[in-house]
Scaffold this motif. Structure first.
Motif, short mmCIF file in Angstrom:
data_model
loop_
_atom_site.label_atom_id
_atom_site.label_comp_id
_atom_site.label_asym_id
_atom_site.label_seq_id
_atom_site.Cartn_x
_atom_site.Cartn_y
_atom_site.Cartn_z
N ALA A 322 11.30 -4.63 80.08
CA ALA A 322 12.33 -4.18 81.02
C ALA A 322 12.84 -5.34 81.85
N LEU A 323 11.94 -6.21 82.27
CA LEU A 323 12.34 -7.36 83.08
C LEU A 323 13.14 -8.36 82.25
N ILE A 324 12.79 -8.52 80.99
CA ILE A 324 13.57 -9.38 80.09
C ILE A 324 15.00 -8.86 80.00
N ALA A 325 15.14 -7.55 79.77
CA ALA A 325 16.47 -6.96 79.68
C ALA A 325 17.23 -7.13 80.98
N GLY A 326 16.57 -6.86 82.10
CA GLY A 326 17.22 -6.98 83.40
C GLY A 326 17.69 -8.39 83.67
N ASN A 383 31.09 -12.54 76.82
CA ASN A 383 29.99 -12.13 77.68
C ASN A 383 28.66 -12.36 76.95
N LEU A 384 27.68 -12.82 77.69
CA LEU A 384 26.39 -13.17 77.07
C LEU A 384 25.75 -11.99 76.34
N VAL A 385 25.97 -10.77 76.80
CA VAL A 385 25.34 -9.64 76.12
C VAL A 385 25.89 -9.45 74.72
N LEU A 386 27.06 -10.04 74.41
CA LEU A 386 27.64 -9.91 73.08
C LEU A 386 27.31 -11.10 72.18
N ALA A 387 26.69 -12.13 72.74
CA ALA A 387 26.22 -13.23 71.90
C ALA A 387 25.13 -12.69 70.98
N PRO A 388 25.14 -13.03 69.69
CA PRO A 388 24.20 -12.40 68.74
C PRO A 388 22.75 -12.43 69.20
N LEU A 389 22.26 -13.57 69.67
CA LEU A 389 20.87 -13.67 70.08
C LEU A 389 20.56 -12.71 71.21
N PHE A 390 21.41 -12.68 72.22
CA PHE A 390 21.13 -11.84 73.38
C PHE A 390 21.43 -10.37 73.10
N ALA A 391 22.38 -10.11 72.23
CA ALA A 391 22.61 -8.72 71.82
C ALA A 391 21.37 -8.15 71.14
#
Length: 465
Positions: A322-326, A383-391
């Protein structure tokens, strides 16, 4: 006085003294001046092996005379009027080719106004992050000013900056005017949010899982060996393990539940509204600090409604995810705000470089920033959330974040930052939300109009007909 120093510094408080020692240690001669002469004398007397490279001065004129032209003078004074006072005092003493650097926590708007004010010398603002230890041994430096000004000071600033694991100095030119202080402001907003999310997870372990400070410390220490490896996780493990010398109890349990703030997180939240940049995790963190400063009201509410937290069924592995996602959601919001500011002010802020100079020296340094830098290299406008690794990481950690937020809230645990990140994520991944109803309401009471899904713009409804 003979011109012998490469650089001058005004203000020998905690940060100024540490930065001056850092500059001297890196081989640069430095002239120093403090409003209280005794402070200057004592600083020089206690400089030890560095004293030969430090020139103490007793007046501003002496300071200016002690620095070789073109003069570089760093201001390490409180933000606001003290900066303007020093600029006014230096105006009759400096030449057009000289440069004054405000290295304090200034409002970036003030830095831009001072840059454009027609000072009789050069002026630039730099953000310096890392606290006293960073200033002394290597901070992260975000410089704002002209390219020529950066070229003049770059040898000194890169020499005193922290080094990332690959040896890269954590100092870079951000752009003109207040660009450096803007990036530092957003850095501090992310810092507020990162600290708040860690505190929320700490609260769940303490109040929801009945873990003592020692057990909590061991969890954080373990997390610091994984994806969450960062300065804030490291010091959290250390802080929760520290014993109070007076009582023998964990020191963290003896500290009043009231968080201080110097305003930069609040500036971030305010500026985000002007930029229309959604940063709910940072805004929640600022709100939480404000609430923490109201102990009497919180006590009265607890007396009336009862204590909020009750036990909840969670495990530390779920909390870690959860903290990683946050953390990813928080940093994604921060970088999106920097991008919005870059467009608004015409600065072309180097997002990948910003991620790189935050990898060491600063408070939010984290191994995750290596991957963020690479993602921003690939596509700085995404946006970083759409970068493949972070997605992929968000997708893997999202169930844990949803479980922690839902179970924590159900058990009465305040989780404003974690919940704010989750709500923002659910909004940005919803192609058709509920703003259509808001537009209907706006048109109903104010004839503001709306666009239709069949492509017709500036429409109005037959409300009340």
């Amino acid at each position: 006085m003979a011109q012998q120093a490469r650089i001058g510094l005004i203000g020998l408080g905690t940060m100024g003294a540490a930065l001056a020692q850092n500059i001297a240690e890196k081989g640069f001669s430095i002239a120093v001046w403090n409003r209280t002469t005794q402070v200057t004398r004592q600083f020089h007397a206690e400089a030890g092996d560095l004293a030969d490279r430090i020139v103490p001065t007793e007046t501003l004129a002496d300071l200016v005379d002690a620095v070789a032209a073109p003069r570089i003078i760093v201001l390490m004074v409180p933000a606001g009027q003290p900066v303007d006072d020093q600029l006014a005092a230096l105006s009759p003493l400096l030449a057009a080719e000289d440069l004054v650097i405000d290295a304090g926590n200034a409002d970036f708007h003030s830095t831009t106004l001072r840059t454009d004010a027609g000072l009789p010398f050069g002026f630039m603002g730099i953000g310096v992050s890392g606290g006293e230890d960073g200033a002394r041994h290597g901070p992260s430096i975000m410089a704002g000013g002209t390219r020529a000004q950066w070229d003049l000071v770059q040898p000194i600033l890169t020499a005193i900056a922290a080094r990332a694991e690959d040896g890269t100095p954590c100092a870079a030119w951000m752009g003109p005017q207040g660009a450096g202080h803007f990036v530092k402001m957003v850095h501090n907003g992310i810092e507020y949010a990162d600290m708040q999310m860690i505190a929320e997870i700490y609260g769940l372990m303490r109040d929801g899982m009945a873990m003592d400070a020692g057990a909590i410390s061991r969890v954080f220490a373990g997390w610091n060996d994984g994806a969450l490896r960062s300065y804030l996780i490291e010091i959290t493990a250390s802080a929760t393990a520290t014993e109070d010398p007076h009582t023998g109890r964990p020191l963290v349990d003896m500290i009043v539940d009231r968080a201080g703030q110097k305003g930069t997180g609040r500036w971030t939240a305010i500026e985000a509204q002007h930029l229309a940049a959604p940063i709910p995790v940072i805004e929640a963190a600022v709100m939480a600090r404000n609430v923490s400063a109201q102990p009497d009201q919180r006590r009265a509410a607890e007396d009336r409604f009862g204590a909020a937290p009750t036990p909840c069924r969670l495990d530390t592995a779920t909390l870690e995810q959860a903290l990683i996602a946050g953390k990813i959601l928080c940093y994604a919001q921060g970088f999106a705000m920097i991008s919005a500011g870059s467009g608004m002010f015409g600065w072309s802020l180097p997002l990948p470089q910003i991620a790189r100079i935050w990898r060491a020296g600063c408070i939010i340094r984290s191994t995750m920033l290596n991957d963020m830098a690479r993602a921003l290299d690939d596509h700085p406008d995404r946006n970083l959330v759409l970068a493949p690794l972070f997605a992929d990481r968000i997708e893997a950690a999202l169930p844990a974040l949803r479980q922690v937020v839902s179970q924590g809230i159900a058990a009465g645990h305040p989780l404003p930052a974690l919940a704010g990140g989750l709500m923002w994520f659910d909004m940005i991944r919803t192609a058709r939300g509920t703003a259509n109803l808001i537009q209907a309401q706006r048109d109903f009471f104010g004839a503001h109009g709306f666009s239709r899904i069949d492509g017709i713009d500036d429409s109005h409804g037959p409300w009340g007909g």
